[in-house]
Design an enzyme around this catalytic site. Sequence first.
Site, PDB file in Angstrom:
ATOM      1  N   CYS A 142       0.851  -1.193   0.000  1.00 40.42           N
ATOM      2  CA  CYS A 142       0.000   0.000   0.000  1.00 40.42           C
ATOM      3  C   CYS A 142       0.887   1.244   0.000  1.00 40.42           C
ATOM      4  CB  CYS A 142      -0.894  -0.011   1.239  1.00 40.42           C
ATOM      5  SG  CYS A 142      -2.011   1.378   1.365  1.00 40.42           S
ATOM      6  N   GLU A 148      -5.063  -8.166  -3.045  1.00 39.22           N
ATOM      7  CA  GLU A 148      -5.245  -8.245  -1.583  1.00 39.22           C
ATOM      8  C   GLU A 148      -4.444  -7.143  -0.928  1.00 39.22           C
ATOM      9  OE1 GLU A 148      -3.726  -9.519   2.441  1.00 39.22           O
ATOM     10  OE2 GLU A 148      -2.622  -9.214   0.563  1.00 39.22           O
ATOM     11  N   ARG A 176      -8.007 -11.514  11.358  1.00 39.41           N
ATOM     12  CA  ARG A 176      -7.087 -10.935  10.362  1.00 39.41           C
ATOM     13  C   ARG A 176      -7.942 -10.379   9.233  1.00 39.41           C
ATOM     14  NH1 ARG A 176      -1.694 -11.999   9.856  1.00 39.41           N
ATOM     15  NH2 ARG A 176      -0.683 -11.274   7.945  1.00 39.41           N
ATOM     16  N   ARG A 200      -8.640  -8.352   5.966  1.00 36.70           N
ATOM     17  CA  ARG A 200      -7.950  -7.903   4.760  1.00 36.70           C
ATOM     18  C   ARG A 200      -8.970  -7.585   3.680  1.00 36.70           C
ATOM     19  NH1 ARG A 200      -4.515  -7.534   7.956  1.00 36.70           N
ATOM     20  NH2 ARG A 200      -2.348  -8.239   7.851  1.00 36.70           N
TER      21      ARG A 200
END
Length: 427
Positions: free
Chosen positions: A148, A195, A238, A240
């Site tokens: 990112c 992702e 988690r 995502r």
Amino acid sequence: MSHPIQHHDSEAVLKYLAAARRFKSQEDIATILGVNARQVRRWEARESDPPPYLSYALQQVLPLETSDPNAGKDAAFTFIDLFAGIGGIRQAFDSIGGHCVFTSEWDSYAQKTYLYNYPNNHQINGDITQIAAKDIPDHDVLLGGFPCQPFSIAGVSKKNALGREHGFNDETQGTLFFDICRIIDEKKPRAFLLENVKNLTSHDKGRTFDVIKRSLEQLGYTMSYRVIDGAHFVPQHRERILIVGFRNDLKIDFDLHALVLPPKGEHKLGDILHKTDGSEPYLPWDDNAYFDHKMKKQLDKYTLTDNLWTYLQNYAAKHKAQGNGFGFGLVTKESVTRTLSARYYKDGSEILVSQGKTKNPRRLTPRECARLMGFPDTFKIPVSDTRAYKQFGNSVVVDVMAHVANAMLPYLIEAKIMKSKRAKKAA
């Protein structure tokens, strides 16, 4: 163009070594591999076995050959694996009949783990920014867990003010997302799966995701995105974001939000911990590196030292007194853990397994981390504990990817049938 690799055992390495010796001396090869010439001589004399991961390094010595054109011809679809890490996304798409035709991963330690676990018919490529899109094989699906990065909007704002058109080139240049865009633009795959971290939509005040969405749409794709928590599949929270896109001309209506997920909480930490009742499977590739089968327990080195445990308790108490939420995460067999991070090797503080009141808690072992991320016990861990913790902390939950891959599969097959019909009609 790449070198065909069918497997990565020691025999395969010796074949590459024999081929490389036609072009290089023992001393040259030793320098390339980072060993001494005596070690190369021992391998050639079969006095010791070379490590399987040396296949990749030895490939670089050989002239490039064209990959086997028949490799993967019966696969349901082909895909490329960008920012591949240790291959968590690939694992999912392999499992539904896909065939990987290109891999890119810059980290040499991740490459090592990848090569140990995936039979390839191509080399692992390093820095994707240095690879021309035209040199990447044609493929049906592009996969990528891209980093990112913020985008500059100065040029975009200026063009908007002047009433000029602008595309992904202007907005994404200089970011790794740009490399995904230029490959999609050149190769026009049927679909992609990307992702990233949960807060991608809010990153840089939403500008980052606005650019991503607009860029993919300008390239001719309809996209769907959704944040999915790994706790639906493994005992770990988690979250995502997954972004799936299909090419517009395929007229496929794919909605990630229509994907039914199993309920959270069905998977507990005890499911992935080493079994101390004698039922822990012996894995030859681990060879007691994490678990003592004779004593029926994980190795003592994973238990926190008194100094570290005292430090973590004092640190947590300090921040609690200040009204902060910082502190360690103590878990039991009935727990669902916090997110495993790449910094887990430092102190293991986010996931500490309780060992009762009379013994300090312990870290998860690398094998337990692999299980927590959804990797099967057949997955080999050829790197140090520190590297393994980083790799699993940076990986994806394989089961999440497999669930999405299975949802995409009917549409990929449908697109393949449509392409075949068009080709026959044109003929």
